[in-house]
Enzyme design. Structure first.
Site, PDB file in Angstrom:
ATOM      1  N   PHE A 121       0.853  -1.188   0.000  1.00  0.00           N
ATOM      2  CA  PHE A 121       0.000   0.000   0.000  1.00  0.00           C
ATOM      3  C   PHE A 121       0.886   1.235   0.000  1.00  0.00           C
ATOM      4  O   PHE A 121       1.750   1.388   0.862  1.00  0.00           O
ATOM      5  CB  PHE A 121      -0.927   0.043   1.223  1.00  0.00           C
ATOM      6  CG  PHE A 121      -1.845   1.237   1.223  1.00  0.00           C
ATOM      7  CD1 PHE A 121      -3.060   1.206   0.560  1.00  0.00           C
ATOM      8  CD2 PHE A 121      -1.467   2.426   1.854  1.00  0.00           C
ATOM      9  CE1 PHE A 121      -3.898   2.321   0.534  1.00  0.00           C
ATOM     10  CE2 PHE A 121      -2.298   3.545   1.824  1.00  0.00           C
ATOM     11  CZ  PHE A 121      -3.514   3.484   1.166  1.00  0.00           C
TER      12      PHE A 121
ATOM     13  N   ASP B  52       9.173   2.622   1.617  1.00  0.00           N
ATOM     14  CA  ASP B  52       8.015   3.356   2.128  1.00  0.00           C
ATOM     15  C   ASP B  52       7.949   3.145   3.636  1.00  0.00           C
ATOM     16  O   ASP B  52       7.573   2.075   4.102  1.00  0.00           O
ATOM     17  CB  ASP B  52       6.745   2.838   1.429  1.00  0.00           C
ATOM     18  CG  ASP B  52       5.476   3.534   1.918  1.00  0.00           C
ATOM     19  OD1 ASP B  52       5.508   4.150   2.990  1.00  0.00           O
ATOM     20  OD2 ASP B  52       4.445   3.427   1.215  1.00  0.00           O
TER      21      ASP B  52
ATOM     22  N   LYS C 150       2.867  10.411   8.095  1.00  0.00           N
ATOM     23  CA  LYS C 150       2.164   9.976   9.309  1.00  0.00           C
ATOM     24  C   LYS C 150       2.680  10.694  10.567  1.00  0.00           C
ATOM     25  O   LYS C 150       2.338  11.828  10.782  1.00  0.00           O
ATOM     26  CB  LYS C 150       2.218   8.455   9.420  1.00  0.00           C
ATOM     27  CG  LYS C 150       1.420   7.778   8.269  1.00  0.00           C
ATOM     28  CD  LYS C 150       0.332   6.839   8.724  1.00  0.00           C
ATOM     29  CE  LYS C 150      -0.711   6.630   7.627  1.00  0.00           C
ATOM     30  NZ  LYS C 150      -0.428   5.523   6.722  1.00  0.00           N
TER      31      LYS C 150
HETATM   32  C1  LIG Z   1      -0.738   5.696   5.141  1.00  0.00           C
HETATM   33  C2  LIG Z   1       0.219   5.163   4.152  1.00  0.00           C
HETATM   34  C3  LIG Z   1       0.407   5.788   2.901  1.00  0.00           C
HETATM   35  C4  LIG Z   1      -0.410   6.975   2.446  1.00  0.00           C
HETATM   36  O1  LIG Z   1      -0.296   8.070   3.294  1.00  0.00           O
HETATM   37  P1  LIG Z   1      -1.378   9.266   3.190  1.00  0.00           P
HETATM   38  O2  LIG Z   1      -0.828  10.321   4.115  1.00  0.00           O
HETATM   39  O3  LIG Z   1      -2.688   8.711   3.630  1.00  0.00           O
HETATM   40  O4  LIG Z   1      -1.413   9.702   1.780  1.00  0.00           O
HETATM   41  C5  LIG Z   1       1.364   5.261   2.057  1.00  0.00           C
HETATM   42  N1  LIG Z   1       2.105   4.195   2.401  1.00  0.00           N
HETATM   43  C6  LIG Z   1       1.956   3.569   3.583  1.00  0.00           C
HETATM   44  C7  LIG Z   1       2.808   2.395   3.940  1.00  0.00           C
HETATM   45  C8  LIG Z   1       0.986   4.023   4.500  1.00  0.00           C
HETATM   46  O5  LIG Z   1       0.811   3.388   5.669  1.00  0.00           O
END
Ligand SMILES: *Cc1c(COP(=O)(O)O)cnc(C)c1O
Length: 387
Positions: A130, A215, A244
């Site tokens: 994700f 990520d 985050k």
């Molecule tokens: C939450 C998340 C995203 C997206 O972040 P947003 O601030 O909601 O755009 C991307 N990658 C990972 C692993 C995430 O947990």
């Protein structure tokens, strides 16, 4: 005021709303409008690593709000320069940083930087991965339910099985600009990487002159027991995407940029709100809290404690318990929705990750007494099958 009714009627409709209006937080505790308290094991999907309403972060935000909120990055600023130095000091081996406002924006920036730097366009991502919901990051996201309504997406994206180095090696070709991976797949079900996998992926990318993007949007800032999760795998990525909890709850994203990146010249990318002094002041205070309170170590110790307590739960419903630090997944043999509801009745808020995994992402400042209450509640609700 019935907030549930108003938001259900007036919101865009893209969120499934809970009938629970939350008005205040402190540490790992949330209060509803009637004054009931809940233990927060969601942290806003991993935003509140430092706890809700941390006094030092709140003070930094208030002070900066009274000083300077907005300033485009063409003008340098004391809080921004300080955050650049601080953030890079926590990630030895990285040289530069790009600021934006969310996780998906940091992924978009990393993809653009990979194209600029390499002159190539392909991205290889992992199944169950994700990376966000705007069109570029969505192209790297695996879940078909998120992707398919918006196709066609960006061409040149491939998905390969996670923790399978042969599949990754087969997918990387002369058009590949970058590989993007999570160290622990979060939304996908809390699946940690095998250390050999990430190490082999790093070696493969180096050999093929492909950029490795990690990520860390969910795993970063202490969550898994180190400041960044990749640091536990003995690898150095070319770019790291953060967001985050970076600014202690204020919207902020960042890309950490290594020495392999080229061609990042003025005008090639930008963001109106990126690097604004308010978010930078919050980020500076948050990262100081992270260090002063030893939160990575706390996450490691508390995670081991909670995971051991959950593993001791004798329930035929549990298929697997896994995770790193305070990023914990409990895979059940059935759908988790009724168990999340049962936890909420016991004043514990938790997340799912897919249909069958309960995901726990409490603030790293959660107390052992609260961890015991979470474990006791899990033990109760997992006693017998619920529907
Ligand atoms: C939450 C998340 C995203 C997206 O972040 P947003 O601030 O909601 O755009 C991307 N990658 C990972 C692993 C995430 O947990």
């Amino acid at each position: 005021m019935n907030c549930y009714e108003i938001e259900t009627r007036l919101g865009a409709g893209v969120y499934a709303k809970q009938q629970l209006t939350i008005v205040r937080g402190s540490g790992a505790t949330l209060w509803d409008e009637d004054g009931n308290t809940y233990i927060d094991c969601t942290s806003g999907h991993g935003v509140a690593n430092f706890g809700h309403a941390h006094p030092r972060i709140a003070q930094a935000i208030a002070d900066q709000a009274n000083t300077l909120v907005t300033l485009f990055e063409t003008f340098p600023n004391d809080k921004r320069a300080a955050l650049m130095e601080k953030l890079l000091s926590l990630a030895p081996g990285f040289e530069r940083v790009f600021f934006c406002n969310s996780g998906t924006e940091s992924i978009e920036a990393a993809f653009k930087f990979a194209r600029l730097s390499s002159g190539k366009t392909g991205i290889v991502a992992a199944m169950r991965g994700f990376h966000g919901r705007t069109l570029g990051s969505l192209s790297a996201t695996w879940n078909k339910a998120y992707r398919e309504p918006f196709e066609p997406l960006i061409p040149g994206f491939k998905h390969v099985p996670y923790n399978n180095i042969e599949a990754l090696a087969a997918a990387v070709d002369e058009n590949t600009a970058a590989v993007v991976l999570e160290c622990v797949q979060g939304e996908g079900g809390v699946f940690p990487a095998d250390p050999q996998y990430l190490q082999a992926a790093r070696a493969l990318c180096t050999e093929k002159a492909v950029l490795l993007i990690i990520d860390e949007i969910q795993t970063g800032f202490g969550r898994t027991g180190s400041i960044f999760c990749y640091q536990q795998f003995g690898i150095l990525p070319d770019m790291v995407c953060c967001a985050k909890s970076l600014a202690g709850g204020l919207p902020m994203g960042a890309v950490l940029i290594g020495s392999a990146l080229k061609n990042l010249t003025p005008g090639t990318h930008g963001s109106t709100f990126g690097g604004n002094p308010l978010a930078c002041a919050a980020g500076g205070a948050a990262l100081q809290v992270l260090q002063d309170e030893n939160l990575p170590q706390q996450a490691r110790e508390k995670g081991e404690y909670l995971m051991a307590r959950i593993r001791a739960v004798d329930s035929p419903l549990i298929r697997d318990v896994r995770g790193m630090g305070l990023m914990i997944g409990i895979e059940l043999k059935q759908k988790v929705a009724p168990y999340l509801r049962a936890l909420q009745k016991r004043n514990i808020l938790a997340l799912n990750a897919g249909m069958t995994v309960i995901r726990l992402l409490p603030p790293l400042v959660i107390s052992y007494e609260e961890l015991d209450r979470v474990a006791d509640a899990l033990e109760e609700v997992l006693k017998e099958p619920l529907t």
